[in-house]
Design an enzyme around this catalytic site. Structure first.
Site, PDB file in Angstrom:
ATOM      1  N   GLY A   4       0.857  -1.206   0.010  1.00 31.44           N
ATOM      2  CA  GLY A   4       0.104   0.054   0.049  1.00 31.44           C
ATOM      3  C   GLY A   4       0.939   1.324   0.107  1.00 31.44           C
ATOM      4  N   ASP A   5       1.963   1.138   0.910  1.00 32.72           N
ATOM      5  CA  ASP A   5       3.035   2.540   0.933  1.00 32.72           C
ATOM      6  C   ASP A   5       3.467   2.596  -0.483  1.00 32.72           C
ATOM      7  OD1 ASP A   5       2.649   3.465   3.657  1.00 32.72           O
ATOM      8  OD2 ASP A   5       3.515   1.419   4.171  1.00 32.72           O
ATOM      9  N   THR A   6       3.711   1.503  -0.995  1.00 32.23           N
ATOM     10  CA  THR A   6       4.871   1.742  -2.107  1.00 32.23           C
ATOM     11  C   THR A   6       3.744   2.248  -3.423  1.00 32.23           C
ATOM     12  OG1 THR A   6       4.675  -0.770  -2.688  1.00 32.23           O
ATOM     13  CG2 THR A   6       6.506   0.204  -1.419  1.00 32.23           C
TER      14      THR A   6
END
Length: 400
Positions: A171-173
């Site tokens: 999700g962050d990437t």
């Protein structure tokens, strides 16, 4: 002195994010030549300096990767003196990256209105869990929550178990990739307008953007995708199959012509014309039984022999790689997909190379992540004109 190269070499980026979403955006821009100055809390630094399960010399092995190609400047953003320093840096910057909870920058007097008044060309990249607006915007939003809300968690795993997570912070990437893409688009728009703008990258929306047709499928038919383990429903054959030497091989032969080649390689060419398997739709209806037929065959052949046969037959296939296989693979080596460079403490380290590849202005990995505050004096004296005495005073006060 580092020689600037790459398609973004004319851009100065100030990175004020921490952990993964903001810093990975900064890494992507730095990989392609942007001059990224990372702002870190004095004496503490980005938590990524400590994250990661496996460590060398008691220090993280994640930091050299996610902070590669960047400069580190320490500055206490919570005090007016530190905020004043940042404003001076931002006055000369093209892009600012931040991934604090929405409202934090405004409380520090570093919101877009204040900063764009100083630098109208500034592009402010804001990464957060839920975005800068809406009823959830003020909530704490980690990547895992964005993965759940965006629909990814629900479809990962075996149907007999609760939803699983990917083994990486996807999700962050994904949010970072959208943020970097947005930054480059905003730079292009600035060529026409002369003005900067805000890039608002929400983790849940970045995940949602990758969720293929799940929304329209439900909207028009009521169909909800469920967890299906190693397969996609009605996409057959495309699965992981056992071999005689206890390996696992992935085979993707879901196109009609490719399946005929697989059937011939199996010594069962008649399957290619069997009404149960001859078409994409038919194979989808008989997915389980077809997988069982293929698995019985693959289980009689050693992995290397099986892969050679499938390659000769033009059937997409491959092993499921871990890091050891990546480091030894001939294709990885030929394309220089993994690079090695020197780290001042760890010696030679391996990490993934820059992607995508540009033929004329490629990106590059120039150095590992810097030490905390390694470039503070260089930036403050060389660019902002601070004297050595002033820097010493700021250090004593814990401001830099």
């Amino acid at each position: 002195m580092e020689v600037k190269s790459g398609p973004l070499a004319d851009l100065r980026v100030v990175e004020m994010g921490q952990l993964i979403a903001g810093p990975f955006c900064g890494q992507l821009l730095a990989d392609f030549g942007a001059d990224v100055v990372k702002i870190e809390q004095p004496g503490i630094g980005d938590p990524m300096r400590e994250w990661g399960r496996e460590k060398a010399h008691g220090k993280t092995l994640w930091w050299p990767l996610i902070a590669r190609n960047k400069k580190s400047v320490t500055c206490n953003l919570r005090v007016p003196e530190g905020q004043a320093i940042v404003r001076e840096l931002i006055a000369k910057a093209d892009i600012l990256i931040e991934n604090f909870r929405p409202g934090t920058m405004e409380r520090w007097g570093l919101g877009y209105e204040e900063l764009s008044a100083i630098n109208p060309r500034l592009i402010m990249v804001r990464v957060s869990g839920y975005g800068q607006t809406g009823p959830y915007s003020q909530r704490a939003g980690y990547g895992a929550i964005g993965e759940a809300m965006g629909g990814l968690r629900y479809v990962i795993g075996d149907p007999s178990t609760p939803p699983s997570r990917a083994g990486i912070a996807i999700g962050d990437t994904l949010a970072a990739m959208h943020a970097a893409f947005g930054a480059v688009m905003a730079v292009n728009a600035r060529h026409r307008t002369g003005r900067g703008q805000v890039v608002d990258s929400a983790i849940y929306e970045a995940v949602l953007n990758f969720m293929e047709s799940i929304v329209i499928e439900y909207d028009k038919t009521g169909y909800i995708r469920e967890r299906t383990g190693p397969i996609l429903p009605n996409i057959s054959p495309s699965n992981v199959y056992p071999t005689a030497d206890d390996q696992q091989i992935l085979i993707g032969a879901n196109q009609d012509t490719v399946f005929k080649r697989l059937a011939k390689a199996m010594g069962q060419a008649e399957l290619g014309d069997d009404p149960r398997y001859a078409t994409h739709g038919a194979r989808g209806q008989h997915q389980q039984e077809l997988d069982e037929i293929i698995a019985r065959w693959t289980a009689t052949v050693n992995a290397t022999e099986l892969l050679d046969l499938l390659e000769e037959s033009g059937v997409p296939s491959g092993r499921i790689y871990r890091a050891p296989e990546m480091l030894e693979d001939a294709h990885f080596k030929a394309r220089n997909a993994i690079v090695r460079l020197m780290h001042p403490e760890f010696g030679e380290v391996a990490m993934q190379n820059v992607a995508p590849r540009l033929s004329d202005t490629p990106g590059s990995v120039r150095h590992c992540g810097p030490e905390l505050g390694q470039h503070t004096e260089e930036i403050l004296t060389g660019e902002l004109g601070y004297s050595a005495e002033k820097i010493a005073t700021l250090r004593t006060a814990g401001i830099v």
